[in-house]
Design a protein around this motif. Sequence first.
Motif, PDB file in Angstrom:
ATOM      1  N   MET A   2       3.840  -1.376 -37.244  1.00 23.88           N
ATOM      2  CA  MET A   2       2.500  -0.781 -37.306  1.00 23.88           C
ATOM      3  C   MET A   2       1.628  -1.510 -38.320  1.00 23.88           C
ATOM      4  O   MET A   2       2.117  -2.251 -39.169  1.00 23.88           O
ATOM      5  N   SER A   3       0.315  -1.255 -38.216  1.00 28.51           N
ATOM      6  CA  SER A   3      -0.625  -1.842 -39.181  1.00 28.51           C
ATOM      7  C   SER A   3      -1.951  -1.100 -39.112  1.00 28.51           C
ATOM      8  O   SER A   3      -2.325  -0.549 -38.073  1.00 28.51           O
ATOM      9  N   PHE A   4      -2.646  -1.096 -40.257  1.00 28.07           N
ATOM     10  CA  PHE A   4      -4.025  -0.617 -40.277  1.00 28.07           C
ATOM     11  C   PHE A   4      -4.963  -1.650 -39.645  1.00 28.07           C
ATOM     12  O   PHE A   4      -6.061  -1.315 -39.219  1.00 28.07           O
ATOM     13  N   ASN A   5      -4.528  -2.898 -39.618  1.00 31.01           N
ATOM     14  CA  ASN A   5      -5.345  -3.972 -39.065  1.00 31.01           C
ATOM     15  C   ASN A   5      -5.236  -3.942 -37.536  1.00 31.01           C
ATOM     16  O   ASN A   5      -4.266  -4.426 -36.955  1.00 31.01           O
ATOM     17  N   TYR A   6      -6.227  -3.376 -36.900  1.00 25.39           N
ATOM     18  CA  TYR A   6      -6.176  -3.186 -35.450  1.00 25.39           C
ATOM     19  C   TYR A   6      -6.085  -4.512 -34.705  1.00 25.39           C
ATOM     20  O   TYR A   6      -5.298  -4.647 -33.757  1.00 25.39           O
ATOM     21  N   LYS A   7      -6.865  -5.493 -35.115  1.00 25.12           N
ATOM     22  CA  LYS A   7      -6.857  -6.782 -34.418  1.00 25.12           C
ATOM     23  C   LYS A   7      -5.481  -7.436 -34.502  1.00 25.12           C
ATOM     24  O   LYS A   7      -5.008  -8.037 -33.534  1.00 25.12           O
ATOM     25  N   LEU A   8      -4.842  -7.313 -35.651  1.00 21.99           N
ATOM     26  CA  LEU A   8      -3.528  -7.911 -35.844  1.00 21.99           C
ATOM     27  C   LEU A   8      -2.475  -7.241 -34.961  1.00 21.99           C
ATOM     28  O   LEU A   8      -1.727  -7.915 -34.247  1.00 21.99           O
ATOM     29  N   ILE A   9      -2.414  -5.918 -34.987  1.00 20.96           N
ATOM     30  CA  ILE A   9      -1.382  -5.221 -34.222  1.00 20.96           C
ATOM     31  C   ILE A   9      -1.657  -5.322 -32.726  1.00 20.96           C
ATOM     32  O   ILE A   9      -0.731  -5.376 -31.907  1.00 20.96           O
ATOM     33  N   ARG A  10      -2.923  -5.392 -32.354  1.00 20.83           N
ATOM     34  CA  ARG A  10      -3.291  -5.571 -30.947  1.00 20.83           C
ATOM     35  C   ARG A  10      -2.834  -6.943 -30.447  1.00 20.83           C
ATOM     36  O   ARG A  10      -2.271  -7.072 -29.370  1.00 20.83           O
TER      37      ARG A  10
END
Length: 234
Positions: A145-153
């Motif tokens: 998981m991550s708070f960074n949406y672009k990264l986890i996407r």
Amino acid sequence: MFSYNLMVIVLYNLIAHRAVNSLKDKENTIDAVKSSLNTDYISGVEIDVRMTKDNKFVVIHDMSINRVSNGSGFVSKMSLKELKKFNFGSENKYIKISTIKDILKIANDKIILIELKYENNDYDKYIKYFYNSIKNYLYKNIYIMSFNYKLIRKLKDTYSNLRCGVLSSTIINRDNIDDDFDFIAISSYSYHTIEDYVRPIFIWALNSKKKYLSLKKEMSNNTYFIVDNPVKFI
């Protein structure tokens, strides 16, 4: 007349935040992970990872090692060899920093919930080296998981075989809850925004046993609770 011994299995669904079950363990250390994974009432551990200067993934929450070790400096500016010189344990017990590989090697069938900490804009490089770090352990029970949406996407789009989820709160990623991830990690202050979410849910920022017990009655059985010191919740 026959008599039967009935075994009652209690599902606590507790995830040890930063792998800590009790105050005697240091956060995000391999000792804390071992202790929690070998504790019956704990369903898994949550750990944080960062990338070093030489593209290794180490288990640490902060950008710097100042708070959690006897050294100083930023993780991204140091090599793994440099980081291994410092003590991440206590005065009485010397513990070296762990890589994600170190943790996955000892993992049993319980959940390993990995939060990706991210500092730069080179998503492709980060994702490439992260995947290389875990690819030999994908048979383990790994959630990322991550708070960074672009990264986890991008991670999920690149490696669809990984179980990925977005970290969400009342402000951050609140519009991404219904995206096609494998799970969601949402704060205890905004869990009520979820409606009919059938995939696993991880609730974080939960440090009240009273609220935990209330949520356990309210939420589905595929809900897990990320808590500090799980021993206080049983």
